[in-house]
Design a protein around this motif. Structure first.
Motif, PDB file in Angstrom:
ATOM      1  N   ASN A 112       0.812  -1.140   0.239  1.00 34.02           N
ATOM      2  CA  ASN A 112      -0.107  -0.033  -0.026  1.00 34.02           C
ATOM      3  C   ASN A 112       0.817   1.442  -0.027  1.00 34.02           C
ATOM      4  OD1 ASN A 112      -2.565  -1.390   0.221  1.00 34.02           O
ATOM      5  ND2 ASN A 112      -1.835  -1.903   2.545  1.00 34.02           N
ATOM      6  N   HIS A 113       2.172   1.380  -0.322  1.00 34.25           N
ATOM      7  CA  HIS A 113       2.999   2.207  -0.287  1.00 34.25           C
ATOM      8  C   HIS A 113       2.530   3.366  -1.340  1.00 34.25           C
ATOM      9  CE1 HIS A 113       6.686   4.671   0.677  1.00 34.25           C
ATOM     10  NE2 HIS A 113       6.682   4.828  -0.734  1.00 34.25           N
ATOM     11  N   VAL A 114       2.493   4.764  -0.948  1.00 36.78           N
ATOM     12  CA  VAL A 114       2.133   5.621  -1.963  1.00 36.78           C
ATOM     13  C   VAL A 114       3.235   6.402  -2.218  1.00 36.78           C
ATOM     14  CG1 VAL A 114       0.707   7.788  -2.199  1.00 36.78           C
ATOM     15  CG2 VAL A 114      -0.065   5.916  -0.775  1.00 36.78           C
ATOM     16  N   PHE A 115       3.652   6.287  -3.483  1.00 35.71           N
ATOM     17  CA  PHE A 115       4.812   6.935  -4.156  1.00 35.71           C
ATOM     18  C   PHE A 115       4.599   8.356  -4.619  1.00 35.71           C
ATOM     19  CE2 PHE A 115       5.202   2.555  -4.756  1.00 35.71           C
ATOM     20  CZ  PHE A 115       6.505   2.299  -4.491  1.00 35.71           C
ATOM     21  N   SER A 116       5.559   9.133  -5.026  1.00 34.42           N
ATOM     22  CA  SER A 116       5.203  10.630  -5.540  1.00 34.42           C
ATOM     23  C   SER A 116       6.082  10.863  -6.574  1.00 34.42           C
ATOM     24  CB  SER A 116       5.288  11.533  -4.367  1.00 34.42           C
ATOM     25  OG  SER A 116       6.597  11.455  -3.805  1.00 34.42           O
ATOM     26  N   GLY A 117       5.653  11.938  -7.516  1.00 38.45           N
ATOM     27  CA  GLY A 117       6.699  12.755  -8.368  1.00 38.45           C
ATOM     28  C   GLY A 117       6.843  11.960  -9.724  1.00 38.45           C
ATOM     29  N   TRP A 118       7.805  12.332 -10.275  1.00 40.41           N
ATOM     30  CA  TRP A 118       8.101  11.390 -11.626  1.00 40.41           C
ATOM     31  C   TRP A 118       9.406  10.551 -11.364  1.00 40.41           C
ATOM     32  CZ3 TRP A 118       9.147  16.363 -14.732  1.00 40.41           C
ATOM     33  CH2 TRP A 118       7.794  16.839 -15.274  1.00 40.41           C
ATOM     34  N   SER A 119       9.496   9.550 -12.212  1.00 41.90           N
ATOM     35  CA  SER A 119      10.771   8.537 -11.924  1.00 41.90           C
ATOM     36  C   SER A 119      11.443   8.564 -13.550  1.00 41.90           C
ATOM     37  CB  SER A 119      10.300   7.268 -11.617  1.00 41.90           C
ATOM     38  OG  SER A 119      10.265   7.353  -9.998  1.00 41.90           O
ATOM     39  N   VAL A 120      12.657   8.610 -13.527  1.00 45.64           N
ATOM     40  CA  VAL A 120      13.221   8.537 -14.996  1.00 45.64           C
ATOM     41  C   VAL A 120      13.995   6.991 -14.755  1.00 45.64           C
ATOM     42  CG1 VAL A 120      14.976   9.678 -16.498  1.00 45.64           C
ATOM     43  CG2 VAL A 120      14.020  10.796 -14.566  1.00 45.64           C
ATOM     44  N   TRP A 121      13.226   6.392 -16.174  1.00 44.09           N
ATOM     45  CA  TRP A 121      13.815   4.967 -16.038  1.00 44.09           C
ATOM     46  C   TRP A 121      14.565   4.744 -17.327  1.00 44.09           C
ATOM     47  CZ3 TRP A 121       8.567   1.804 -15.438  1.00 44.09           C
ATOM     48  CH2 TRP A 121       8.233   2.234 -13.842  1.00 44.09           C
ATOM     49  N   LEU A 122      15.203   3.523 -17.393  1.00 42.00           N
ATOM     50  CA  LEU A 122      16.012   2.848 -18.602  1.00 42.00           C
ATOM     51  C   LEU A 122      15.046   1.689 -18.838  1.00 42.00           C
ATOM     52  CD1 LEU A 122      19.882   3.212 -18.368  1.00 42.00           C
ATOM     53  CD2 LEU A 122      18.451   4.352 -19.699  1.00 42.00           C
ATOM     54  N   HIS A 164       1.108  -5.466  -7.851  1.00 52.03           N
ATOM     55  CA  HIS A 164       1.015  -5.296  -9.311  1.00 52.03           C
ATOM     56  C   HIS A 164       2.024  -5.406 -10.300  1.00 52.03           C
ATOM     57  CE1 HIS A 164      -3.104  -3.399  -8.305  1.00 52.03           C
ATOM     58  NE2 HIS A 164      -2.472  -3.248  -7.182  1.00 52.03           N
ATOM     59  N   SER A 165       1.923  -5.661 -11.389  1.00 49.72           N
ATOM     60  CA  SER A 165       3.138  -5.843 -12.506  1.00 49.72           C
ATOM     61  C   SER A 165       3.553  -4.485 -12.835  1.00 49.72           C
ATOM     62  CB  SER A 165       2.690  -6.906 -13.481  1.00 49.72           C
ATOM     63  OG  SER A 165       1.515  -6.166 -13.915  1.00 49.72           O
ATOM     64  N   PHE A 166       4.768  -4.465 -13.394  1.00 47.09           N
ATOM     65  CA  PHE A 166       5.311  -3.036 -13.639  1.00 47.09           C
ATOM     66  C   PHE A 166       6.088  -3.314 -14.962  1.00 47.09           C
ATOM     67  CE2 PHE A 166       7.236  -3.911  -9.696  1.00 47.09           C
ATOM     68  CZ  PHE A 166       8.502  -4.214 -10.026  1.00 47.09           C
ATOM     69  N   VAL A 167       6.730  -2.431 -15.825  1.00 45.74           N
ATOM     70  CA  VAL A 167       7.660  -2.678 -16.972  1.00 45.74           C
ATOM     71  C   VAL A 167       8.968  -2.847 -16.287  1.00 45.74           C
ATOM     72  CG1 VAL A 167       8.420  -1.188 -18.611  1.00 45.74           C
ATOM     73  CG2 VAL A 167       6.200  -1.137 -18.486  1.00 45.74           C
ATOM     74  N   PRO A 168       9.459  -3.940 -16.933  1.00 44.77           N
ATOM     75  CA  PRO A 168      10.828  -3.948 -16.614  1.00 44.77           C
ATOM     76  C   PRO A 168      11.786  -2.762 -16.590  1.00 44.77           C
ATOM     77  CG  PRO A 168      10.197  -5.672 -17.855  1.00 44.77           C
ATOM     78  CD  PRO A 168       9.126  -4.874 -18.033  1.00 44.77           C
ATOM     79  N   SER A 216       3.209   8.682  -9.110  1.00 41.85           N
ATOM     80  CA  SER A 216       2.668   9.218  -7.844  1.00 41.85           C
ATOM     81  C   SER A 216       1.433   8.155  -7.669  1.00 41.85           C
ATOM     82  CB  SER A 216       1.887  10.407  -8.311  1.00 41.85           C
ATOM     83  OG  SER A 216       2.789  11.547  -8.408  1.00 41.85           O
ATOM     84  N   GLY A 217       1.332   8.036  -6.014  1.00 46.03           N
ATOM     85  CA  GLY A 217       0.256   6.967  -5.976  1.00 46.03           C
ATOM     86  C   GLY A 217       0.624   5.716  -5.942  1.00 46.03           C
ATOM     87  N   THR A 218      -0.184   4.648  -5.914  1.00 49.07           N
ATOM     88  CA  THR A 218       0.511   3.325  -5.730  1.00 49.07           C
ATOM     89  C   THR A 218       0.710   2.837  -7.230  1.00 49.07           C
ATOM     90  OG1 THR A 218      -2.059   2.342  -6.165  1.00 49.07           O
ATOM     91  CG2 THR A 218      -1.259   2.617  -3.911  1.00 49.07           C
ATOM     92  N   ILE A 219       1.360   1.498  -7.108  1.00 51.99           N
ATOM     93  CA  ILE A 219       1.793   0.990  -8.223  1.00 51.99           C
ATOM     94  C   ILE A 219       0.807   1.248  -9.615  1.00 51.99           C
ATOM     95  CG2 ILE A 219       3.002  -1.192  -9.599  1.00 51.99           C
ATOM     96  CD1 ILE A 219       4.175  -1.733  -6.841  1.00 51.99           C
ATOM     97  N   ASP A 220      -0.199   0.623  -9.270  1.00 49.61           N
ATOM     98  CA  ASP A 220      -1.221   0.549 -10.493  1.00 49.61           C
ATOM     99  C   ASP A 220      -1.696   2.097 -10.752  1.00 49.61           C
ATOM    100  OD1 ASP A 220      -2.414   0.552  -7.679  1.00 49.61           O
ATOM    101  OD2 ASP A 220      -4.382   0.054  -8.338  1.00 49.61           O
ATOM    102  N   ASP A 221      -1.512   2.955 -10.275  1.00 54.18           N
ATOM    103  CA  ASP A 221      -1.451   4.518 -10.728  1.00 54.18           C
ATOM    104  C   ASP A 221      -0.410   4.825 -11.663  1.00 54.18           C
ATOM    105  OD1 ASP A 221      -3.828   4.753  -9.189  1.00 54.18           O
ATOM    106  OD2 ASP A 221      -2.770   5.346  -7.450  1.00 54.18           O
ATOM    107  N   TRP A 222       0.379   4.123 -11.850  1.00 54.17           N
ATOM    108  CA  TRP A 222       1.660   4.685 -12.575  1.00 54.17           C
ATOM    109  C   TRP A 222       1.414   4.608 -13.994  1.00 54.17           C
ATOM    110  CZ3 TRP A 222       6.454   1.221 -10.431  1.00 54.17           C
ATOM    111  CH2 TRP A 222       6.540   1.752  -9.007  1.00 54.17           C
ATOM    112  N   PHE A 223       1.946   5.527 -14.786  1.00 46.71           N
ATOM    113  CA  PHE A 223       1.789   5.691 -16.125  1.00 46.71           C
ATOM    114  C   PHE A 223       2.783   6.245 -16.713  1.00 46.71           C
ATOM    115  CE2 PHE A 223      -0.308   9.605 -14.620  1.00 46.71           C
ATOM    116  CZ  PHE A 223       0.261  10.395 -15.448  1.00 46.71           C
TER     117      PHE A 223
END
Length: 285
Positions: A2-12, A40-44, A269-276
């Motif tokens: 249930n961790h709530v994340f925030s902001g942007w992330s820069v990924w490879l 929840h799943s997420f992009v490698p 921002s939000g939980t993992i299922d909120d990421w885009f």
């Protein structure tokens, strides 16, 4: 989780193809409870920056006002392209790349200890880095990363001054390489400060080192496979250790080199299922 994340992330992001890595991530997501239990799943991906403030103006250190979705997208696009331009400049600067090599060596010593905590012998680090130096042009041209091993990390809520994710994270430890370190440096210098590289973290590290010289936070590249409930830590740890014992003389397909295809910015921002994903651009043009 249930961790709530925030902001942007820069990924490879690696090549978009089905294979051992995606299969392993899907399998772990299901065995650790699946979406019904908040797994929840997420992009490698390999994270370069996380929890970057979307409203921080790097030009004058002020906070930007509300922006439209299109305006935000254009800003992200500019930051990504500026990062790649700075990355190219670094690779042609001999002095900069000498420091990059030193940073790689420092982070790889830490990473080696994570993968093999009982081993204090740095021969493996030096040997690997010597091989990577000789293959530097090829690795840089194709943006290849090389896994070192798998580590199961316990990350309780109280970790990092109460900023822990309250989960168990099986992750692929990635060997730091000159092109990878140079790119992370370029992104860090272009984007607003993230949670890990904010001044408070740097100041804390300086105090620990008792050094009057500014100390950068080490870049420790890794690829998370799943964010599992903390209750799964012991099971995951034991299972991974048993698998490693049984693979002493075998190659783990998950640890094969990965070709990185995109530099991207995600709204985390939000939980993992909120990421885009806001935008991605290819590393090679």
């Amino acid at each position: 989780m249930n961790h709530v994340f925030s902001g942007w992330s820069v990924w490879l992001e690696p090549e978009e193809k089905e294979g051992s890595l995606k299969e392993k991530m899907k399998s772990l997501q299901q065995t650790c409870g699946g979406t019904n239990h908040g797994v929840h799943s997420f992009v490698p991906h390999i994270t370069l920056l996380y929890n970057v403030s979307p409203t921080h103006n790097v030009d004058d250190e002020t906070e930007l006002g509300p922006r439209s979705e299109e305006s935000q997208r254009l800003r992200v696009e500019q930051l990504l392209h500026d990062s790649l331009e700075r990355f190219k400049e670094k690779q042609t600067d001999e002095k900069v790349m000498h420091q990059v090599q030193r940073d790689c060596h420092a982070s790889n010593k830490v990473l080696q200890n994570i993968v093999h905590p009982c081993c204090d012998d740095l021969t493996a680090v030096a040997s690997a880095e010597q091989g990577e130096t000789s293959n530097h042009n090829e690795s840089t041209l194709y943006h290849v990363v090389k896994p070192m091993g798998i580590h199961v990390m316990d990350y309780p809520k109280e970790a990092d001054g109460g900023k822990g994710f309250d989960c168990a994270i099986p992750l692929v430890v990635i060997r730091n390489m000159p092109w990878l370190q140079a790119l992370q440096d370029a992104v860090r210098e272009t984007f607003p400060p993230d949670e890990r590289h904010a001044s408070s973290h740097v100041e804390e590290k300086e105090k620990c080192n008792n050094s009057s010289e500014p100390q950068a936070v080490l870049f420790l590249p890794h690829l998370a496979l799943v964010y599992a409930p903390s209750s799964e830590y012991t099971r995951l740890f034991i299972e991974e250790n048993e698998k490693q014992k049984g693979r002493d003389h075998q190659i783990n397909p998950i640890l094969e080199p990965l070709q990185i295809q995109y530099l991207s910015v995600w709204s985390t921002s939000g939980t993992i299922d909120d990421w885009f994903r806001i935008m991605k651009i290819p590393l090679s043009k």
